[in-house]
Every structure is written in C-alpha cells, then in structure tokens.
Design an enzyme around this catalytic site. Structure first.
Site, mmCIF file in Angstrom:
data_model
loop_
_atom_site.group_PDB
_atom_site.id
_atom_site.type_symbol
_atom_site.label_atom_id
_atom_site.label_comp_id
_atom_site.label_asym_id
_atom_site.label_seq_id
_atom_site.Cartn_x
_atom_site.Cartn_y
_atom_site.Cartn_z
ATOM 1 C CG HIS A 46 -1.792 -0.908 1.456
ATOM 2 N ND1 HIS A 46 -1.977 -1.921 2.367
ATOM 3 C CD2 HIS A 46 -2.910 -1.414 0.571
ATOM 4 C CE1 HIS A 46 -3.059 -2.926 2.127
ATOM 5 N NE2 HIS A 46 -3.689 -2.632 0.998
ATOM 6 N N GLY A 157 -3.263 -1.452 -6.961
ATOM 7 C CA GLY A 157 -2.213 -2.585 -7.194
ATOM 8 C C GLY A 157 -2.593 -3.630 -8.226
ATOM 9 C CD GLU A 158 0.883 -4.207 -12.780
ATOM 10 O OE1 GLU A 158 1.851 -5.087 -12.581
ATOM 11 O OE2 GLU A 158 0.827 -3.250 -13.766
ATOM 12 C CG LEU A 194 4.237 -7.295 0.610
ATOM 13 C CD1 LEU A 194 4.368 -6.009 1.405
ATOM 14 C CD2 LEU A 194 4.551 -8.440 1.764
#
Ligand code: PAF
Length: 290
Positions: A46, A157-158, A194
């Site tokens: 993040h 995010g990918e 993550l």
C-alpha cells in the site's frame, strides 16, 4: 537531548463534505491530486502506492473503508484486520496528505439503492466465478470514491490485476475524468505477494505458502520456453496441492489485456498466469506476467 523527528499528524476526513473541501482547496492552488483507495491493514505494498501517488501528483489522498458490499455473507468481513491508528501513522510517515476514512453510513446512507455492474469479459472469469458478488461491490464503492474525491489519478495494485482491469473499464464506460494507474506487486523475499490477508496465516502455513511464488516462477519460465498451457497449469496445480494448499479456485493462463483463456498449446505474447488457492482458511491470489 535531540528528539527523533516525528511526522506531522495525518489529517483525517470522515465525511464526503470534508474530503471535497480539502480537495477543492488544493485545486484552487492548481495542485494535482492522487487517490489511493484501500481497505486498511496497510503494508509496504500500500505504501508503495502512496509513493507512486506522490510522484504523479502534488497531493495524495488515501482512503480506508472495509467495504461490506464486496464481501459475501460467508466471507471474512468481520475478521478483516482493522487498525486505523497504526495505518494513519504509516501514512503520515510516507507523506500522505489526507486520509478519508468514512463509516458505513456515510458511504451507504439509509435507502442506498444504486450499484455499478461492469458486465464485460474482464469481470466474468476467475474472481467473477469464485466470488460472484465481488466486482459489483468493488465497482460501486470505487465509483463512489472517485466521484467523491475527484482525483486526477487513482492508483491500484496489480496484485489484484483483474480488479484493476474492471476499474479501468468502469472509469472509461462512465466517463470518469480520472486516470487509473496500476502499480507493481510488492513481494516478500521468497516472492509471496504482500496482502493484508497474509496476517491470517500461521507460521507453518506462511512457510508452506512460499510454494505459490515458486510455482508461478516455474510457470512463467516454462511458458516462455514454449511449454503447453494445459501441461503448465497441471504442474502448478499439482505442486500447490503437494505443498499443502487445499482448495484451488483456479490456475489459469489468460491474455493480460482481455483475460481471454489461452492454450491448450503454447502462448505467444501478453499472457498472464492467475492463481487463487486456499492455504488453511486463507485465500491467496497472485498473477504473474509471462
Ligand atoms: O483492493 C482493495 O483494497 C479494495 O478492493 C478496494 C479497491 C479498496 C475497494 O474496496
């Protein structure tokens, strides 16, 4: 004695009106605004989105809202990790300008009756099959956040690659004046992506979960060498089961732009490997470009 420098306390907006007032002030000063929507339980992935926002705009707004509309009744809405004070300190540390953290009533007032549904090839397979409620909930809340904040750019995010494609399509179809940008997945040293949900893993499960990035690495290498999709998917599935993954929701090689299924033979270009699998009670997803 010199005290260590403490980052300034992060400003928090709880209402759409306060969010809009802050953004309007920046706009009046001619500043560009980036939005990073999250559900909190922040990790380095993040924070990398915030860093990207700072590179793309003058001001970065993070949002934290655990969106009930994207969880089915049997899923982990209640258990989803929450900790706003910790999250706010992390955001302040990386230089985020504002946190928008509304409550459910602010986002879904009494009588709320509108949903956004992205009925396209990119929302149907993979998560669309395993979690049929998911993209409707995501598209609705993200549309609201984009309309509420009115950013120039929004970053996702990918890691949730299919979600990124669905949001891009939604923003395009609804003429939302915002650029949707994808950010690379942040990984642990053994390659595990993550995720806030990694916190559910026991130490033993976490150790076993390293089989997931290992299988992805194998798949990418094998496909690049001309391996057949059907064979590679089979090896990935078997290695996950062998490592202790229980239910495998999918192991599929698809086109990275359209999400059309590729194979059964070798792939040419633009392929991506998608996996969702359960380690104990934790559902892990990942995707790697070939
Ligand atoms: O990826 C997430 O954390 C969520 O799906 C999002 C985009 C913040 C919408 O609730």
């Amino acid at each position: 004695m010199n005290m260590p420098a403490r980052p300034p306390k992060l400003k928090v907006a709880r209402t759409v009106a306060d969010l809009r007032a802050a953004v309007a002030g920046w706009r009046t000063a001619g500043e560009r605004v980036a939005l990073v929507p999250t559900m909190g339980a922040l990790h380095a992935g993040h924070l990398s989105l915030i860093e990207m926002g700072k590179g793309l705009a003058d001001r970065t707004v993070a949002t934290i809202f655990v969106n009930p509309a994207q969880f089915a009744p049997h899923e982990d809405f209640d258990a989803y990790p929450r900790g706003e004070d910790r999250d706010a300190a992390l955001l302040a540390d990386v230089g985020c300008d504002l946190l928008f953290a509304p409550n459910a009533r602010e986002m879904y007032p009494e009588g709320f009756a509108t949903t956004v549904s992205v009925a396209t090839g990119v929302s149907e397979p993979l998560e669309g099959v395993s979690r049929p409620h998911f993209f409707g909930g995501v598209a609705t809340v993200v549309a609201k956040l984009l309309i509420q904040a009115g950013p120039d750019v929004a970053i996702f995010g990918e890691k949730d690659y299919q979600q990124l494609l669905v949001i891009k399509r939604m923003a395009r179809d609804l003429d939302l004046p915002v650029e949707i940008v994808g950010a690379p997945t942040t990984r642990e040293s053994d390659g595990l992506a993550l995720s806030s949900r990694n916190a559910y893993l026991t130490p033993e499960e976490r150790a076993a979960a390293r089989a997931l990035p290992a299988a992805m690495r194998y798949a990418v290498a094998a496909l690049r060498e001309g391996g057949e999709v059907v064979a590679v998917e089979g090896v990935v599935m078997a290695s996950l089961v062998g490592a202790g993954f229980g239910k495998i929701d999918y192991v599929e090689v698809r086109d990275g732009a359209t999400l059309e299924r590729l194979g059964p033979g070798p792939v040419s270009s633009g392929a991506r490997v998608f996996v969702a699998a359960w380690m104990g009670g934790t559902r892990l997803i990942d995707n790697w470009a070939v």
